[in-house]
Write an enzyme that holds these catalytic residues in place. Structure first.
Site, PDB file in Angstrom:
ATOM      1  N   SER A 242       1.041  -0.907   0.090  1.00 30.95           N
ATOM      2  CA  SER A 242       0.286  -0.071   0.064  1.00 30.95           C
ATOM      3  C   SER A 242       0.523   1.437   0.109  1.00 30.95           C
ATOM      4  O   SER A 242       0.905   2.096  -0.364  1.00 30.95           O
ATOM      5  CB  SER A 242      -0.995   0.313   1.183  1.00 30.95           C
ATOM      6  N   HIS A 272      -2.077  -8.915   1.375  1.00 31.44           N
ATOM      7  CA  HIS A 272      -2.183  -8.197   2.536  1.00 31.44           C
ATOM      8  C   HIS A 272      -2.390  -7.267   3.245  1.00 31.44           C
ATOM      9  O   HIS A 272      -2.992  -8.173   4.297  1.00 31.44           O
ATOM     10  CB  HIS A 272      -1.511  -6.512   1.469  1.00 31.44           C
ATOM     11  N   HIS A 318       6.090 -12.828   8.346  1.00 29.83           N
ATOM     12  CA  HIS A 318       6.717 -11.888   7.513  1.00 29.83           C
ATOM     13  C   HIS A 318       7.583 -11.366   6.402  1.00 29.83           C
ATOM     14  O   HIS A 318       8.518 -11.857   6.694  1.00 29.83           O
ATOM     15  CB  HIS A 318       6.073  -9.834   9.302  1.00 29.83           C
ATOM     16  N   ARG A 327       3.219  -4.654  17.009  1.00 32.65           N
ATOM     17  CA  ARG A 327       1.840  -4.034  16.807  1.00 32.65           C
ATOM     18  C   ARG A 327       1.372  -5.130  17.231  1.00 32.65           C
ATOM     19  O   ARG A 327      -0.300  -4.462  17.674  1.00 32.65           O
ATOM     20  CB  ARG A 327       1.370  -3.789  15.204  1.00 32.65           C
ATOM     21  N   ASP A 373      -1.800  -8.530  12.148  1.00 32.33           N
ATOM     22  CA  ASP A 373      -2.886  -9.279  12.123  1.00 32.33           C
ATOM     23  C   ASP A 373      -3.532  -9.814  12.887  1.00 32.33           C
ATOM     24  O   ASP A 373      -5.168 -10.658  12.823  1.00 32.33           O
ATOM     25  CB  ASP A 373      -3.271  -9.228  10.048  1.00 32.33           C
TER      26      ASP A 373
END
Ligand code: CMX
Length: 438
Positions: A242, A272, A318, A327, A373
């Site tokens: 992105s 993604h 990743h 995160r 995620d």
């Protein structure tokens, strides 16, 4: 306007540094590029410049040099809240300094002044078939905002190159102000059939507004989650799909709306941003199968069944990181502090215990640890936002907060149109042959 003044103060020094690199040191070698990198998705090729964020493989993201725990601790918060104001994060990313509470509130006020979404955007969303993916609606809505772009108008009116960034900043504020309103409208429209326009309240901050417009039951809790979610999803260097799309399209001097609509289309890809809808799906599949949080052995077998059926375990692995994503850690901490007894939180925790070992045994994934995620959907689910295909839209609101400062600075520093060189397969084979012969 605070952001404009601060950038203008810093700009001459940054331009000098950038110019020196481009003019005086252009021949200095940065890196070598291998055949593996060329055929392997350009992984790790050092070819982008950003000062907004940096991903250390062994540590995770740093926003303007600050780790996630530092950001969450140091950025100003609204009274009674534990999670910082999103306006403070935007200030940090744009300016590179931790703002005062007052400065963060000035950014919040800039958003409140630009939050009104033109009628034609609502009409366009309402006219789309009901089954349209919400990411398609979001991307279309951003494109529909483009006719108001200060950058596009300025460019066609002959705007000088050295003030491109000012129009870019105006569009960036307008885009980031409208995104939560559009996202909340898509949510209420698509899943509840509501057609009325959400109202942005200038007395509330970005997170509280989003929570209110979404219409969830626990507005205070969800406002905190929204602040956390948008902060954590804002930026992850410039090479992810992105951010890189925003950068690439912007390098053609397409305005921030055109560029961000393109970026959203990349974010909508399953490898993604779409992964976060798939992660929760996987967790719920586990839960439905066992009708409870399973034992470690049961989960171990379920994970292997997933791999043996040729699928990936979503939320793990990743491209750059080689440790658990901070995160992920920040979101898990949020969940454990607020609703530790929730079955899905306990399940996600068990997955963290079991899946890395399974992936290590399988021996393929370079990083068997969780990424952002692996938990984000679980938190949304807890607050009642349970339409998985909406989760990437949330990512889309957050990601704009990181890629628009990159866009503004790319224009401010006069970064050129991007144009890497292509080779044919035969040319690569010839390079291999020549290296073998040498
Ligand atoms: N489950 C199963 N296999 C995995 C895996 C996982 N979670 N993660 C990596 N692998 C496999 C890859 O599919 C690849 O297999 P092949 O050699 O057969 O193609 C191999 O391990 C090596 O992959 P890698 O170099 O470790 O990872 P990549 O950089 O190619 O891909 C990512 C990274 C995220 C796409 C991958 O780990 C993945 O598919 N994870 C699951 C989906 C996911 O969580 N995506 C969210 C990404 C977060 C973000 O975009 O920020």
């Amino acid at each position: 306007m605070i952001l404009k003044e601060k950038i203008a103060e810093q700009l001459p020094a940054w331009r000098e540094r950038y110019k020196a690199l481009a003019k005086e040191h252009a021949e200095v070698v940065v890196d070598k590029v291998t055949v593996g990198q060329v055929v392997g998705g350009m992984r790790d090729i050092k070819s982008l410049v950003t000062d907004i964020s940096f991903v250390d493989p062994a540590e995770g993201i740093r926003f303007r040099g600050k780790s996630i725990p530092e950001v969450l601790k140091q950025l100003p918060k609204a009274r009674g809240n534990k999670i910082p104001l999103v306006g403070g994060l935007y200030y940090l990313l744009m300016i590179g300094e931790v703002p005062t509470r007052e400065q963060a509130m000035l950014v919040e006020a800039e958003w409140a002044a630009r939050a009104e979404v033109p009628d034609h955007v609502y009409k366009m969303i309402r006219s789309m078939p009901k089954e349209t993916h919400p990411m398609t609606l979001l991307s279309q809505a951003v494109l529909a905002l483009q006719n108001d772009s200060a950058f596009a108008k300025g460019y066609h009116a002959g705007m000088k190159k050295d003030v491109y960034w000012e129009a870019a900043l105006e569009d960036s504020l307008s885009l980031t102000a409208k995104l939560p309103v559009i996202a909340a409208f898509i949510y209420r429209f698509k899943y509840f059939g509501e057609t009325k326009k959400p109202r942005y309240n200038a007395k509330l901050d970005y997170g509280a507004n989003f929570s209110k417009m979404m219409g969830v039951a626990d507005k205070k809790g969800y406002a905190e989650l929204s602040r956390l979610y948008f902060i954590l999803h804002s930026d992850h260097e410039s090479g992810n799909v992105s951010a890189h799309t925003m950068h690439l399209v912007g390098s053609a001097l397409s305005d921030p709306f055109l560029s961000y609509s393109a970026a959203l289309n990349g974010l909508a890809g399953p490898l993604h941003g779409l992964a976060n809808q798939e992660c929760l799906g996987w967790l719920l599949d586990v839960y439905k199968m066992f009708k409870k949080v399973p034992s470690r052995d049961e989960l171990y077998k379920f994970a292997w069944d997933t791999l043996n059926s040729g699928k990936v375990i979503p939320g793990y692995g990743h491209a750059v990181l080689r440790v658990p994503d901070p995160r992920y850690t920040a979101q898990m901490k949020f969940a454990k502090e607020r609703f530790p007894q929730d079955d899905l939180v306990q399940l996600a925790d068990l997955v963290f215990d079991v899946v890395p070992a399974v992936l290590k045994e399988q021996g393929k994934a370079k990083n068997p640890a969780p990424n952002v995620d692996a938990i984000s959907g679980t938190l949304q689910y807890f607050y009642g936002v349970r339409d998985f295909d909406f989760y990437t839209v949330l990512f889309g609101v957050g990601r704009a907060l990181g890629v628009t400062p990159n866009y503004v600075w790319a224009r401010a520093l006069g970064q050129p149109i991007e144009r890497p060189k292509s080779l044919s397969t035969k040319m690569l084979e010839d390079i291999v042959k020549a290296s073998q012969a040498a």
